[in-house]
Write a protein that holds these residues in place. Structure first.
Motif, PDB file in Angstrom:
ATOM      1  N   PHE A  14      68.400  51.405 -84.332  1.00 52.38           N
ATOM      2  CA  PHE A  14      67.333  50.561 -83.812  1.00 52.38           C
ATOM      3  C   PHE A  14      65.956  51.146 -84.095  1.00 52.38           C
ATOM      4  O   PHE A  14      65.093  50.476 -84.660  1.00 52.38           O
ATOM      5  CB  PHE A  14      67.511  50.340 -82.307  1.00 52.38           C
ATOM      6  N   TYR A  15      65.731  52.385 -83.701  1.00 49.13           N
ATOM      7  CA  TYR A  15      64.383  52.956 -83.796  1.00 49.13           C
ATOM      8  C   TYR A  15      64.020  53.452 -85.195  1.00 49.13           C
ATOM      9  O   TYR A  15      62.871  53.313 -85.610  1.00 49.13           O
ATOM     10  CB  TYR A  15      64.199  54.072 -82.762  1.00 49.13           C
ATOM     11  N   LEU A  16      64.974  54.003 -85.921  1.00 54.94           N
ATOM     12  CA  LEU A  16      64.664  54.537 -87.257  1.00 54.94           C
ATOM     13  C   LEU A  16      64.818  53.472 -88.340  1.00 54.94           C
ATOM     14  O   LEU A  16      63.877  53.188 -89.078  1.00 54.94           O
ATOM     15  CB  LEU A  16      65.540  55.751 -87.560  1.00 54.94           C
ATOM     16  N   ARG A  17      65.992  52.877 -88.442  1.00 51.82           N
ATOM     17  CA  ARG A  17      66.214  51.910 -89.512  1.00 51.82           C
ATOM     18  C   ARG A  17      65.460  50.610 -89.263  1.00 51.82           C
ATOM     19  O   ARG A  17      64.705  50.146 -90.106  1.00 51.82           O
ATOM     20  CB  ARG A  17      67.714  51.607 -89.679  1.00 51.82           C
ATOM     21  N   TYR A  18      65.664  50.020 -88.087  1.00 50.56           N
ATOM     22  CA  TYR A  18      65.101  48.689 -87.828  1.00 50.56           C
ATOM     23  C   TYR A  18      63.594  48.728 -87.567  1.00 50.56           C
ATOM     24  O   TYR A  18      62.843  47.975 -88.178  1.00 50.56           O
ATOM     25  CB  TYR A  18      65.842  48.043 -86.659  1.00 50.56           C
ATOM     26  N   ALA A  25      52.594  41.039 -90.373  1.00 44.09           N
ATOM     27  CA  ALA A  25      53.214  41.969 -91.320  1.00 44.09           C
ATOM     28  C   ALA A  25      54.402  42.681 -90.669  1.00 44.09           C
ATOM     29  O   ALA A  25      55.452  42.857 -91.298  1.00 44.09           O
ATOM     30  CB  ALA A  25      52.191  42.985 -91.826  1.00 44.09           C
ATOM     31  N   LEU A  26      54.252  43.083 -89.407  1.00 43.30           N
ATOM     32  CA  LEU A  26      55.367  43.719 -88.697  1.00 43.30           C
ATOM     33  C   LEU A  26      56.523  42.742 -88.567  1.00 43.30           C
ATOM     34  O   LEU A  26      57.684  43.110 -88.799  1.00 43.30           O
ATOM     35  CB  LEU A  26      54.926  44.220 -87.323  1.00 43.30           C
ATOM     36  N   HIS A  27      56.232  41.496 -88.223  1.00 45.69           N
ATOM     37  CA  HIS A  27      57.293  40.493 -88.092  1.00 45.69           C
ATOM     38  C   HIS A  27      58.036  40.313 -89.412  1.00 45.69           C
ATOM     39  O   HIS A  27      59.271  40.253 -89.443  1.00 45.69           O
ATOM     40  CB  HIS A  27      56.707  39.167 -87.617  1.00 45.69           C
ATOM     41  N   ALA A  28      57.307  40.244 -90.523  1.00 48.65           N
ATOM     42  CA  ALA A  28      57.940  40.094 -91.837  1.00 48.65           C
ATOM     43  C   ALA A  28      58.825  41.299 -92.149  1.00 48.65           C
ATOM     44  O   ALA A  28      59.944  41.148 -92.671  1.00 48.65           O
ATOM     45  CB  ALA A  28      56.874  39.919 -92.914  1.00 48.65           C
ATOM     46  N   GLU A  29      58.343  42.482 -91.823  1.00 52.71           N
ATOM     47  CA  GLU A  29      59.111  43.714 -92.054  1.00 52.71           C
ATOM     48  C   GLU A  29      60.406  43.710 -91.240  1.00 52.71           C
ATOM     49  O   GLU A  29      61.485  44.028 -91.767  1.00 52.71           O
ATOM     50  CB  GLU A  29      58.230  44.899 -91.660  1.00 52.71           C
ATOM     51  N   LEU A  30      60.322  43.361 -89.966  1.00 51.02           N
ATOM     52  CA  LEU A  30      61.515  43.327 -89.114  1.00 51.02           C
ATOM     53  C   LEU A  30      62.500  42.262 -89.576  1.00 51.02           C
ATOM     54  O   LEU A  30      63.714  42.479 -89.574  1.00 51.02           O
ATOM     55  CB  LEU A  30      61.117  43.084 -87.657  1.00 51.02           C
ATOM     56  N   THR A  31      61.978  41.120 -89.989  1.00 49.08           N
ATOM     57  CA  THR A  31      62.840  40.043 -90.484  1.00 49.08           C
ATOM     58  C   THR A  31      63.576  40.489 -91.744  1.00 49.08           C
ATOM     59  O   THR A  31      64.776  40.227 -91.900  1.00 49.08           O
ATOM     60  CB  THR A  31      61.999  38.775 -90.754  1.00 49.08           C
ATOM     61  N   GLU A  32      62.873  41.180 -92.621  1.00 47.09           N
ATOM     62  CA  GLU A  32      63.497  41.662 -93.859  1.00 47.09           C
ATOM     63  C   GLU A  32      64.590  42.691 -93.568  1.00 47.09           C
ATOM     64  O   GLU A  32      65.653  42.660 -94.180  1.00 47.09           O
ATOM     65  CB  GLU A  32      62.445  42.270 -94.774  1.00 47.09           C
ATOM     66  N   ARG A  33      64.330  43.603 -92.642  1.00 53.99           N
ATOM     67  CA  ARG A  33      65.331  44.634 -92.312  1.00 53.99           C
ATOM     68  C   ARG A  33      66.525  44.032 -91.588  1.00 53.99           C
ATOM     69  O   ARG A  33      67.650  44.463 -91.784  1.00 53.99           O
ATOM     70  CB  ARG A  33      64.704  45.715 -91.431  1.00 53.99           C
ATOM     71  N   GLY A  34      66.253  43.103 -90.705  1.00 51.30           N
ATOM     72  CA  GLY A  34      67.310  42.436 -89.955  1.00 51.30           C
ATOM     73  C   GLY A  34      67.999  43.321 -88.946  1.00 51.30           C
ATOM     74  O   GLY A  34      68.052  44.546 -89.073  1.00 51.30           O
ATOM     75  N   LEU A  60      69.247  40.569 -83.063  1.00 53.84           N
ATOM     76  CA  LEU A  60      67.858  40.189 -82.820  1.00 53.84           C
ATOM     77  C   LEU A  60      67.315  39.294 -83.928  1.00 53.84           C
ATOM     78  O   LEU A  60      67.559  39.545 -85.104  1.00 53.84           O
ATOM     79  CB  LEU A  60      66.980  41.438 -82.728  1.00 53.84           C
ATOM     80  N   ARG A  61      66.564  38.293 -83.532  1.00 54.97           N
ATOM     81  CA  ARG A  61      65.812  37.439 -84.445  1.00 54.97           C
ATOM     82  C   ARG A  61      64.474  37.131 -83.772  1.00 54.97           C
ATOM     83  O   ARG A  61      64.229  36.006 -83.339  1.00 54.97           O
ATOM     84  CB  ARG A  61      66.559  36.147 -84.723  1.00 54.97           C
ATOM     85  N   PRO A  62      63.608  38.140 -83.684  1.00 57.15           N
ATOM     86  CA  PRO A  62      62.370  37.947 -82.921  1.00 57.15           C
ATOM     87  C   PRO A  62      61.384  37.028 -83.626  1.00 57.15           C
ATOM     88  O   PRO A  62      61.374  36.919 -84.845  1.00 57.15           O
ATOM     89  CB  PRO A  62      61.804  39.367 -82.822  1.00 57.15           C
TER      90      PRO A  62
END
Length: 123
Positions: free
Chosen positions: A22-26, A78-87, A91-93
């Motif tokens: 969660f904290y490192l990868r995502y 930009a953070l949202h795009a990054e989180l969406t890309e990592r998946g 979670l689907r914030p």
């Protein structure tokens, strides 16, 4: 006048592999340090991304599960795009516009802690 350094929240964790995912990868944090009093004892770990540092503790009594922390960011989209890309499998914030003038992404970590990333809405 006294100077204060930024607060460093301690968040309760229960599983090292889930915390790392969660904290490192995502979320893209990096490990600052890890500490165990012995190999078979709970982990206490510091993670950092940009100017934000969090401590994650498996020690009973260090923190309460279900806590919340707010982290300001410069570019919420930009953070949202990054989180969406990592998946993340659970979670689907989205980005929410709040009536108090911020845009926010609210996530719940695997241990019930809420992480709220926020940015002031442009006037």
């Amino acid at each position: 006048m006294e100077e204060f350094s930024p607060a460093v929240p301690i968040l309760r964790s229960f599983d090292e592999s889930e915390a790392r995912d969660f904290y490192l990868r995502y979320l893209g944090f990096s490990v600052v340090f890890e500490h165990r009093f012995a190999a078979d004892l709970p982990l206490y770990m510091s993670v950092r991304r940009a100017g934000c540092e969090l401590h994650l503790s498996e020690h009973h009594g260090d923190a309460t599960p279900g806590s919340a922390v707010r982290i300001g960011v410069d570019d919420i989209d930009a953070l949202h795009a990054e989180l969406t890309e990592r998946g993340h499998p659970r979670l689907r914030p989205g980005v929410q516009d709040q009536p108090w003038g911020t845009r926010e992404i609210t996530l719940t970590d695997p241990f019930g802690n809420r992480i709220i990333f926020w940015q002031d809405r442009a006037p």
